[in-house]
Design a protein around this motif. Structure first.
Motif, PDB file in Angstrom:
ATOM      1  N   MET A   1       0.847  -1.194   0.000  1.00 16.90           N
ATOM      2  CA  MET A   1       0.000   0.000   0.000  1.00 16.90           C
ATOM      3  C   MET A   1       0.886   1.249   0.000  1.00 16.90           C
ATOM      4  SD  MET A   1      -3.153  -0.978  -0.034  1.00 16.90           S
ATOM      5  CE  MET A   1      -4.032   0.470   0.537  1.00 16.90           C
ATOM      6  N   TYR A   2       0.465   2.228  -0.819  1.00 16.59           N
ATOM      7  CA  TYR A   2       1.247   3.468  -0.882  1.00 16.59           C
ATOM      8  C   TYR A   2       0.990   4.305   0.368  1.00 16.59           C
ATOM      9  CZ  TYR A   2       3.238   7.793  -2.686  1.00 16.59           C
ATOM     10  OH  TYR A   2       4.015   8.910  -2.855  1.00 16.59           O
ATOM     11  N   ARG A   3       2.052   4.796   0.959  1.00 20.04           N
ATOM     12  CA  ARG A   3       1.936   5.620   2.161  1.00 20.04           C
ATOM     13  C   ARG A   3       2.218   7.066   1.789  1.00 20.04           C
ATOM     14  NH1 ARG A   3       4.979   2.745   7.110  1.00 20.04           N
ATOM     15  NH2 ARG A   3       3.681   4.280   8.210  1.00 20.04           N
ATOM     16  N   PHE A   4       1.204   7.908   1.901  1.00 22.56           N
ATOM     17  CA  PHE A   4       1.333   9.313   1.533  1.00 22.56           C
ATOM     18  C   PHE A   4       2.285  10.021   2.499  1.00 22.56           C
ATOM     19  CE2 PHE A   4      -2.813   8.047  -0.090  1.00 22.56           C
ATOM     20  CZ  PHE A   4      -2.713   8.470  -1.413  1.00 22.56           C
ATOM     21  N   ASN A   5       3.113  10.871   1.932  1.00 23.57           N
ATOM     22  CA  ASN A   5       4.057  11.629   2.739  1.00 23.57           C
ATOM     23  C   ASN A   5       4.154  13.048   2.192  1.00 23.57           C
ATOM     24  OD1 ASN A   5       6.077  12.539   4.434  1.00 23.57           O
ATOM     25  ND2 ASN A   5       7.720  11.511   3.310  1.00 23.57           N
ATOM     26  N   PHE A   6       3.406  13.957   2.793  1.00 24.34           N
ATOM     27  CA  PHE A   6       3.400  15.347   2.351  1.00 24.34           C
ATOM     28  C   PHE A   6       4.434  16.200   3.075  1.00 24.34           C
ATOM     29  CE2 PHE A   6      -0.731  13.968   0.861  1.00 24.34           C
ATOM     30  CZ  PHE A   6      -0.852  14.617  -0.360  1.00 24.34           C
ATOM     31  N   GLN A   7       5.221  15.565   3.948  1.00 23.32           N
ATOM     32  CA  GLN A   7       6.191  16.334   4.714  1.00 23.32           C
ATOM     33  C   GLN A   7       7.193  17.085   3.833  1.00 23.32           C
ATOM     34  OE1 GLN A   7       5.700  16.605   8.037  1.00 23.32           O
ATOM     35  NE2 GLN A   7       7.165  18.308   7.853  1.00 23.32           N
ATOM     36  N   PRO A   8       7.725  16.463   2.772  1.00 21.76           N
ATOM     37  CA  PRO A   8       8.640  17.219   1.898  1.00 21.76           C
ATOM     38  C   PRO A   8       7.983  18.467   1.296  1.00 21.76           C
ATOM     39  CG  PRO A   8       8.803  14.882   1.438  1.00 21.76           C
ATOM     40  CD  PRO A   8       7.638  15.057   2.359  1.00 21.76           C
ATOM     41  N   VAL A   9       6.684  18.383   1.027  1.00 17.58           N
ATOM     42  CA  VAL A   9       5.968  19.539   0.488  1.00 17.58           C
ATOM     43  C   VAL A   9       5.851  20.620   1.557  1.00 17.58           C
ATOM     44  CG1 VAL A   9       3.819  20.355  -0.537  1.00 17.58           C
ATOM     45  CG2 VAL A   9       4.690  18.080  -1.117  1.00 17.58           C
ATOM     46  N   PHE A  10       5.447  20.205   2.784  1.00 19.14           N
ATOM     47  CA  PHE A  10       5.296  21.175   3.863  1.00 19.14           C
ATOM     48  C   PHE A  10       6.628  21.846   4.208  1.00 19.14           C
ATOM     49  CE2 PHE A  10       1.672  18.258   5.377  1.00 19.14           C
ATOM     50  CZ  PHE A  10       0.790  18.898   4.522  1.00 19.14           C
ATOM     51  N   ASP A  11       7.698  21.081   4.118  1.00 22.41           N
ATOM     52  CA  ASP A  11       9.014  21.630   4.452  1.00 22.41           C
ATOM     53  C   ASP A  11       9.512  22.625   3.403  1.00 22.41           C
ATOM     54  OD1 ASP A  11       9.070  20.105   6.728  1.00 22.41           O
ATOM     55  OD2 ASP A  11      10.301  18.499   5.867  1.00 22.41           O
ATOM     56  N   ASN A  12       8.924  22.589   2.219  1.00 24.25           N
ATOM     57  CA  ASN A  12       9.401  23.446   1.121  1.00 24.25           C
ATOM     58  C   ASN A  12       8.289  24.313   0.534  1.00 24.25           C
ATOM     59  OD1 ASN A  12      12.359  22.419   0.410  1.00 24.25           O
ATOM     60  ND2 ASN A  12      11.111  20.610   0.870  1.00 24.25           N
ATOM     61  N   LEU A  13       7.294  24.627   1.369  1.00 32.48           N
ATOM     62  CA  LEU A  13       6.196  25.458   0.886  1.00 32.48           C
ATOM     63  C   LEU A  13       6.680  26.842   0.437  1.00 32.48           C
ATOM     64  CD1 LEU A  13       3.159  24.741   3.243  1.00 32.48           C
ATOM     65  CD2 LEU A  13       3.369  24.250   0.789  1.00 32.48           C
ATOM     66  N   ASP A  14       7.720  27.358   1.107  1.00 36.79           N
ATOM     67  CA  ASP A  14       8.234  28.672   0.715  1.00 36.79           C
ATOM     68  C   ASP A  14       8.803  28.639  -0.702  1.00 36.79           C
ATOM     69  OD1 ASP A  14      10.253  26.950   1.539  1.00 36.79           O
ATOM     70  OD2 ASP A  14      11.558  28.586   2.216  1.00 36.79           O
ATOM     71  N   MET A  15       9.419  27.535  -1.072  1.00 35.73           N
ATOM     72  CA  MET A  15       9.971  27.363  -2.419  1.00 35.73           C
ATOM     73  C   MET A  15       8.846  27.329  -3.461  1.00 35.73           C
ATOM     74  SD  MET A  15      12.269  24.137  -3.701  1.00 35.73           S
ATOM     75  CE  MET A  15      12.698  23.923  -5.425  1.00 35.73           C
ATOM     76  N   LEU A  16       7.778  26.601  -3.166  1.00 32.29           N
ATOM     77  CA  LEU A  16       6.642  26.524  -4.090  1.00 32.29           C
ATOM     78  C   LEU A  16       5.906  27.861  -4.162  1.00 32.29           C
ATOM     79  CD1 LEU A  16       5.197  22.993  -3.207  1.00 32.29           C
ATOM     80  CD2 LEU A  16       6.678  23.629  -5.118  1.00 32.29           C
ATOM     81  N   ALA A  17       5.796  28.535  -3.015  1.00 35.04           N
ATOM     82  CA  ALA A  17       5.141  29.845  -3.003  1.00 35.04           C
ATOM     83  C   ALA A  17       5.922  30.855  -3.834  1.00 35.04           C
ATOM     84  CB  ALA A  17       4.991  30.343  -1.567  1.00 35.04           C
ATOM     85  N   HIS A  18       7.247  30.788  -3.741  1.00 31.32           N
ATOM     86  CA  HIS A  18       8.080  31.690  -4.546  1.00 31.32           C
ATOM     87  C   HIS A  18       7.907  31.387  -6.036  1.00 31.32           C
ATOM     88  CE1 HIS A  18      11.381  34.346  -5.553  1.00 31.32           C
ATOM     89  NE2 HIS A  18      12.005  33.363  -6.177  1.00 31.32           N
ATOM     90  N   GLY A  19       7.854  30.104  -6.377  1.00 30.77           N
ATOM     91  CA  GLY A  19       7.614  29.731  -7.766  1.00 30.77           C
ATOM     92  C   GLY A  19       6.255  30.202  -8.261  1.00 30.77           C
ATOM     93  N   ALA A  20       5.231  30.099  -7.391  1.00 33.45           N
ATOM     94  CA  ALA A  20       3.892  30.558  -7.768  1.00 33.45           C
ATOM     95  C   ALA A  20       3.878  32.069  -7.992  1.00 33.45           C
ATOM     96  CB  ALA A  20       2.886  30.173  -6.688  1.00 33.45           C
TER      97      ALA A  20
END
Length: 222
Positions: A1-20
């Motif tokens: 079963m696939y185990r979802f892991n959003f922690q890498p996303v949460f840890d780099n939200l500033d990077m994604l926000a800057h890209g947005a």
């Protein structure tokens, strides 16, 4: 079963926000400059000057019948052979302006040609100058008529801007690709990117609906 892991996303939200944020800046700049190119192109196409019409026709046909990916590659990788070099972000902006300008030219041309000749004659009868006639009698009603089509094209432009990541332009898609290369949390990252692009498109739609009410006195539901 696939185990979802959003922690890498949460840890780099500033990077994604800057890209947005860079995606929003790039899109707004391309929309503003592209609108000017579109108006000038539409005026040239509806004028009686044949050489101008031929040039604009050729420009529109070339851009509308070639992939955007090839266009951006040509600008970023091809033009340096002629001594014209650009940074990735500048090349991305130029490619988006060139692309939306071609589509916008045809949309605005259709709007201009939808204005009845009688309205133009009425403007002349009121002793309006050609510039006043074009601005008040032709352009504003034309933009009102084609506003939904034009703004839909602009939203499509914002979504298309994700392609510029292929030349390392620092937009939202590039930020997501960089984060994916470092964390390999592909499902979670691209799920979040999908949601972010959806919210950006929704935000642009809301903004354009507000501008329609402000500038054209258009009810939002029409």
């Amino acid at each position: 079963m696939y185990r979802f892991n959003f922690q890498p996303v949460f840890d780099n939200l500033d990077m994604l926000a800057h890209g947005a944020w860079l995606t929003v800046q790039l899109s707004f700049s391309a929309m503003a400059i592209g609108l000017v190119v579109s108006v000038l192109g539409a005026v040239a196409k509806t004028s009686g000057i044949k050489p101008l019409r031929w040039i604009v026709d050729a420009y529109v046909e070339v851009i509308r019948n070639t992939p955007f990916l090839i266009q951006i590659f040509f600008i970023f990788f091809g033009l340096p052979a002629l001594g014209i070099s650009m940074s990735p972000n500048t090349a991305a902006l130029v490619a988006l302006v060139v692309n939306v300008g071609a589509y916008g030219t045809e949309i605005i041309r259709a709007g201009i040609e939808s204005i009845p000749q009688g309205q133009i004659e009425a403007g002349r009868a009121l002793a309006l100058s050609p510039v006043q006639i074009f601005r008040h009698v032709v352009l504003k009603p034309a933009l009102r008529n084609i506003y939904p089509s034009l703004t839909s094209q602009f939203i499509y432009l914002m979504l298309t801007s994700s392609v510029v990541s292929v030349i390392s332009a620092t937009d939202l898609a590039a930020a997501g690709a960089d984060l994916n290369a470092r964390t390999f949390a592909s499902f979670e990252i691209y799920l979040v990117l999908t949601a972010m692009y959806f919210l950006l498109a929704l935000g642009f739609s809301t903004l354009f609906a507000t501008l329609r009410r402000v500038f054209f006195d258009y009810p939002a539901g029409r």
